[in-house]
Design a protein around this motif. Structure first.
Motif, PDB file in Angstrom:
ATOM      1  N   ASP A 146       0.313   9.282  -5.831  1.00 45.26           N
ATOM      2  CA  ASP A 146       0.660  10.592  -5.491  1.00 45.26           C
ATOM      3  C   ASP A 146       1.609  11.526  -6.531  1.00 45.26           C
ATOM      4  OD1 ASP A 146      -1.043  10.180  -3.416  1.00 45.26           O
ATOM      5  OD2 ASP A 146       0.570  10.012  -1.893  1.00 45.26           O
ATOM      6  N   ASP A 188       0.710   4.003  -3.008  1.00 41.72           N
ATOM      7  CA  ASP A 188       0.185   5.542  -2.618  1.00 41.72           C
ATOM      8  C   ASP A 188       1.374   6.354  -3.220  1.00 41.72           C
ATOM      9  OD1 ASP A 188      -1.719   4.495  -1.357  1.00 41.72           O
ATOM     10  OD2 ASP A 188      -1.070   4.485   0.811  1.00 41.72           O
ATOM     11  N   ASN A 211       0.802  -1.315   0.076  1.00 35.70           N
ATOM     12  CA  ASN A 211       0.206   0.054  -0.049  1.00 35.70           C
ATOM     13  C   ASN A 211       0.898   1.357   0.062  1.00 35.70           C
ATOM     14  OD1 ASN A 211      -2.232  -1.637   0.002  1.00 35.70           O
ATOM     15  ND2 ASN A 211      -2.553  -1.546   2.227  1.00 35.70           N
TER      16      ASN A 211
END
Length: 421
Positions: free
Chosen positions: A74, A70, A66
């Motif tokens: 981003d 992420d 995760n």
């Protein structure tokens, strides 16, 4: 914990937070200074803000997956995600050696596919144009060594006079100059295989001798303000006051010369790629190229050897010649045989007497014993010809056919037994 103790896995002396552990790991990391600096930057910017508060032994594959997903969501590049996983994996591997954790979860995550862009490089003609344009530049000797040996920038500016053996004709690559913590330092090479000996070629000898004369003049002009040692440990390439050259300044001079003379823009590291590609096109063995460039793995050398359209064309033309040249030669041989036969027949027909016509206007000829027509119209003869004349003409025709047949056999035999290389 009791079961792990029975297996020889003792509990950690303290419970580590991941952030604290990463700081401790960087301090103990046995890496080159610039590598440690790059790892510290990735830890500070990407890992600690998101995972630093977690316990080291609580890190799971799901959490690591995760975290990297992420980062990519981003807006971080694929290359950054791969570098972050690489640093995290190196830190967790060290933790496994210290028996702080039992597995490296960073190795089990899935990453987006990444393919590094192919580096721009020059053809030998473009490299020659650059060297001609840079001939009057003070850094011309540096550019010659970069283009000729495919040196790294730090290796070129880190060359010492003790590493140049004019008597034995050897250039020894033993160190490099890098800026670390705001200071230019003479440090070890990138890898163990980077330490190598290169032959002192005639062009390199000439520019190095000129550089030594120029440095002597610069030292005399600088006087007491000269900052170098003045002995064999002195660097070959220095500033006007004897200080080490900044590799970034070499790169800036390189780009300035390219812009001034309209040369295709590449990075100065592209000269290393250009050198490897030129060696490939000159059919230098990949193992030799690996040793010249100082690569530890021949697969790394393959990254530096680029394949252009002209190289592909030359290779495929060789394949085309091997596959289709034999068929083309046989077809030309058949055409030559037919042409030779036709010329021989035409020459023979000119030497024979013209046929005569019978009184009733019909062409008369002699055939077989049954008086049927033969298959060769060149046996036409007028009525009234003597037997001797008829036998002579028949013998002439037979000899012409025999010569044609023999020439054809010789031509076909040569084509079959001597295929093209």
């Amino acid at each position: 914990m009791i079961e792990e103790a029975r297996q020889g896995i003792l509990p950690a002396e303290k419970t580590w937070k991941l952030g604290d552990y990463l700081d401790s790991w960087i301090e103990k990391e046995k890496r080159r200074p610039l590598t440690r600096k790059r790892h510290e930057s990735i830890v500070r910017l990407h890992i600690k803000p998101r995972l630093g508060h977690l316990r080291l032994d609580a890190l799971s594959v799901r959490i690591a997956q995760n975290f990297l997903d992420d980062l990519f969501t981003d807006g971080r590049s694929v290359a950054t995600v791969h570098q972050t996983r690489k640093v995290l994996s190196a830190a967790l591997t060290y933790a496994m050696r210290q028996e702080l954790i039992t597995r490296n979860v960073a190795r089990l995550v899935e990453l987006p596919r990444y393919r590094a862009a192919e580096a721009d490089h020059w053809t030998p003609e473009e490299t020659t144009r650059f060297l001609n344009a840079a001939r009057t530049d003070p850094l011309y000797p540096v550019f010659v060594l970069l283009a000729l040996y495919g040196l790294r920038r730090g290796e070129a500016v880190g060359l010492r006079w003790r590493d140049v053996d004019f008597d034995r004709g050897v250039v020894r690559i033993r160190q490099q100059v890098q800026r670390i913590d705001g200071e230019l330092r003479q440090v070890e090479l990138k890898t163990e295989t980077s330490e190598r000996d290169e032959p002192l070629l005639a062009t390199a000898r000439e520019v190095l001798l000129r550089q030594r004369e120029a440095q002597v003049a610069a030292r005399a002009e600088a006087g007491d303000s000269w900052h170098s040692t003045g002995d064999d440990y002195e660097l070959v390439f220095t500033t006007r006051t004897g200080r080490p050259l900044e590799s970034h300044n070499v790169a800036r001079s390189f780009l300035r010369i390219c812009a001034q003379h309209g040369l295709r823009r590449i990075t100065i590291h592209g000269l290393r790629h250009s050198n490897a590609t030129a060696q490939k096109e000159l059919q230098v063995h990949a193992r030799d190229t690996q040793a010249i460039l100082g690569h530890g793995d021949i697969r790394t050398t393959g990254i530096y050897e680029h394949v252009g359209l002209e190289s592909k064309r030359n290779a495929l033309q060789k394949v085309e010649g091997r596959l289709f040249a034999e068929a083309s030669n046989r077809e030309r041989c058949r055409q030559n045989c037919r042409q030779t036969a036709n010329e021989a027949a035409a020459s023979e027909s000119k030497s024979l007497p013209k046929k005569a016509s019978t009184p009733d206007g019909l062409d008369a000829f002699f055939g077989g014993s049954s008086q049927t027509r033969t298959g060769d119209t060149r046996l036409f003869r007028a009525f009234g010809a003597t037997v001797e004349q008829r036998l002579t003409s028949i013998n002439n025709v037979v000899r012409a056919h025999t010569r044609t047949w023999k020439l054809g056999c010789v031509a076909v035999n040569l084509a079959v037994n001597n295929p093209p290389a």
